[in-house]
Design a protein around this motif. Sequence first.
Motif, short mmCIF file in Angstrom:
data_model
loop_
_atom_site.label_atom_id
_atom_site.label_comp_id
_atom_site.label_asym_id
_atom_site.label_seq_id
_atom_site.Cartn_x
_atom_site.Cartn_y
_atom_site.Cartn_z
N PRO A 82 0.81 -1.22 0.00
CA PRO A 82 0.00 0.00 0.00
C PRO A 82 0.85 1.27 0.00
O PRO A 82 0.30 2.37 -0.15
CB PRO A 82 -0.79 -0.13 1.31
N ARG A 83 2.16 1.12 0.18
CA ARG A 83 3.10 2.24 0.28
C ARG A 83 4.48 1.67 -0.01
O ARG A 83 4.64 0.44 -0.11
CB ARG A 83 3.06 2.82 1.69
N PRO A 84 5.50 2.47 -0.15
CA PRO A 84 6.85 1.91 -0.23
C PRO A 84 7.09 1.03 1.00
O PRO A 84 6.88 1.45 2.13
CB PRO A 84 7.75 3.14 -0.25
N SER A 85 7.49 -0.20 0.78
CA SER A 85 7.49 -1.19 1.85
C SER A 85 8.77 -2.01 1.89
O SER A 85 9.41 -2.23 0.85
CB SER A 85 6.31 -2.16 1.66
N ARG A 86 9.12 -2.45 3.10
CA ARG A 86 10.19 -3.44 3.28
C ARG A 86 9.52 -4.78 3.58
O ARG A 86 8.72 -4.89 4.52
CB ARG A 86 11.11 -3.07 4.45
N ILE A 87 9.85 -5.77 2.82
CA ILE A 87 9.25 -7.09 2.96
C ILE A 87 10.33 -8.06 3.42
O ILE A 87 11.41 -8.15 2.81
CB ILE A 87 8.63 -7.58 1.64
N GLY A 88 10.06 -8.79 4.49
CA GLY A 88 10.98 -9.80 4.99
C GLY A 88 10.52 -11.19 4.60
O GLY A 88 9.32 -11.50 4.63
N VAL A 89 11.48 -12.02 4.20
CA VAL A 89 11.20 -13.41 3.86
C VAL A 89 11.60 -14.28 5.06
O VAL A 89 12.73 -14.16 5.57
CB VAL A 89 11.96 -13.85 2.61
N VAL A 90 10.69 -15.13 5.51
CA VAL A 90 10.88 -15.94 6.71
C VAL A 90 11.00 -17.41 6.30
O VAL A 90 10.24 -17.89 5.45
CB VAL A 90 9.70 -15.78 7.68
N ALA A 91 11.94 -18.11 6.92
CA ALA A 91 12.11 -19.54 6.66
C ALA A 91 11.07 -20.32 7.44
O ALA A 91 11.31 -20.81 8.53
CB ALA A 91 13.52 -19.99 7.04
N ALA A 92 9.87 -20.43 6.88
CA ALA A 92 8.77 -21.21 7.44
C ALA A 92 7.66 -21.23 6.42
O ALA A 92 7.41 -20.20 5.76
CB ALA A 92 8.26 -20.63 8.75
N GLY A 93 6.99 -22.36 6.29
CA GLY A 93 5.89 -22.43 5.35
C GLY A 93 4.99 -23.61 5.64
O GLY A 93 5.11 -24.29 6.66
N TYR A 94 4.07 -23.87 4.71
CA TYR A 94 3.12 -24.95 4.97
C TYR A 94 3.78 -26.31 4.91
O TYR A 94 3.28 -27.29 5.46
CB TYR A 94 1.90 -24.87 4.04
N GLY A 95 4.97 -26.41 4.29
CA GLY A 95 5.73 -27.65 4.33
C GLY A 95 6.30 -27.95 5.71
O GLY A 95 6.78 -29.06 5.96
N ASP A 96 6.24 -26.97 6.59
CA ASP A 96 6.65 -27.14 7.99
C ASP A 96 5.45 -27.32 8.90
O ASP A 96 5.61 -27.61 10.10
CB ASP A 96 7.44 -25.92 8.46
N GLY A 97 4.26 -27.09 8.35
CA GLY A 97 3.05 -27.20 9.15
C GLY A 97 2.40 -25.87 9.46
O GLY A 97 1.33 -25.84 10.06
N TYR A 98 3.05 -24.75 9.05
CA TYR A 98 2.38 -23.46 9.25
C TYR A 98 1.20 -23.40 8.29
O TYR A 98 1.30 -23.75 7.11
CB TYR A 98 3.35 -22.31 9.00
N ASP A 99 0.07 -22.91 8.77
CA ASP A 99 -1.18 -23.02 8.03
C ASP A 99 -1.17 -22.16 6.76
O ASP A 99 -0.98 -20.94 6.82
CB ASP A 99 -2.35 -22.61 8.92
N ARG A 100 -1.39 -22.80 5.62
CA ARG A 100 -1.44 -22.08 4.35
C ARG A 100 -2.62 -21.11 4.28
O ARG A 100 -2.62 -20.17 3.48
CB ARG A 100 -1.54 -23.09 3.20
N HIS A 101 -3.62 -21.31 5.12
CA HIS A 101 -4.80 -20.46 5.09
C HIS A 101 -4.63 -19.17 5.89
O HIS A 101 -5.58 -18.39 6.01
CB HIS A 101 -6.01 -21.23 5.61
N ALA A 102 -3.45 -18.92 6.42
CA ALA A 102 -3.21 -17.67 7.13
C ALA A 102 -3.47 -16.49 6.20
O ALA A 102 -2.91 -16.41 5.11
CB ALA A 102 -1.78 -17.62 7.65
N VAL A 103 -4.31 -15.58 6.63
CA VAL A 103 -4.67 -14.43 5.80
C VAL A 103 -3.66 -13.31 5.98
O VAL A 103 -2.87 -13.29 6.93
CB VAL A 103 -6.08 -13.92 6.17
N ASP A 104 -3.68 -12.37 5.04
CA ASP A 104 -2.88 -11.16 5.21
C ASP A 104 -3.31 -10.49 6.52
O ASP A 104 -4.50 -10.37 6.81
CB ASP A 104 -3.12 -10.19 4.05
N GLY A 105 -2.33 -10.08 7.31
CA GLY A 105 -2.63 -9.50 8.61
C GLY A 105 -2.49 -10.47 9.76
O GLY A 105 -2.58 -10.06 10.93
#
Length: 367
Positions: A263-286
């Motif tokens: 929504p503005r100039p932004s810094r985006i961080g990439v985190v080593a975790a995903g649904y292949g680890d069991g973190y829920d793919r259905h997590a919404v923005d926010g």
Amino acid sequence: MARPLIADIDLDALRHNYLLARSLAPDSQAVAVLKADAYGHGLVACARALAGLAPAFAVACLEEAEVLREAGITAPVVLLEGIFEASELERVEALGLWMAVHSDWQVEALLAYRPARPIPVWLKVDSGMHRLGFAPERAEAAWQRLAAAPGHACDLHLMSHFATADLVDRHYLERQMGRLASLAERLGAPLCLANSPATLACPEAHGAWNRPGVMLYGSDPLEAANAASRRLLPVMTLRSAIIAVRDLPAGEPVGYGGRWTTPRPSRIGVVAAGYGDGYDRHAVDGTPVLVAGRRTAIAGKVSMDMLTVDLTDIPEADIGSEVVLWGRAAGGEVLSVDEVARHCDTISYTLLTGVLPRVPRRYHGHS
């Protein structure tokens, strides 16, 4: 260097939560529920941490009980679903297990078996959950058959499970309890009724035994938190780190499908975790996360091995900064797994039990 995603397990917090359950019902004994690999926390490690505190443990099936016995756990272990075929009774007896009995065929199998020592039985009554158990009007006959068969069963208890103990509305809970009260009185039967929410909020449901489960792991199962549930401590911290940072102008899509746009100039961080680890793919923005001890949120769809978070308002965050997906950050800040679950349209049980084996468990606290 190893991938930074780790499930930190605080065994002191586990013991704290168990002692809380026990303090809320001082006239009851509390069987510690360890099914589903102790809700994803590690069956053997959690049993060893609670050994000497919990007089008994509960699991779903014989295979889980065998793991405990092989690890040297000698306390009684209750099979909450009982046996799945009559041939399992030999192992039940050999391992000194207790078992739930919820069906006619299990009664028949037990009465046909000739144990060298009686097998403690918890007779399950369907008081309104409508999964397992005898209807209240049929439970008395099953009880009497077991009680009249010397050498087959001892320490008979009645057990049931509540469907709505987590809700503020107590109507159905009271209906279930009413169905059990007269039956228990007629039989002079000790009761095991209270699950985690009933342990926390329904003292009238406390029986000879209670069955605290998810509360042991720091999750609040109540629809509305109370003074007791606010004292729970998180046991698992799912912890990772920032592995890359992107500076993007406004209007740029992030992640698969471009679901989230800067929504503005932004810094985006990439985190080593995903649904292949069991973190829920259905997590919404926010969906909240903690980065360097500060709250921010997921920005974009969760990928198999990575997810992205908004670092714009955390200028100190950079590659290597701690990311807590739920649990306690290094500085003491806590992000409840229950809050994360609400953003994923699920429950904490799903998140905790869904952390996959490739995520290392790191235990600390009680030795």
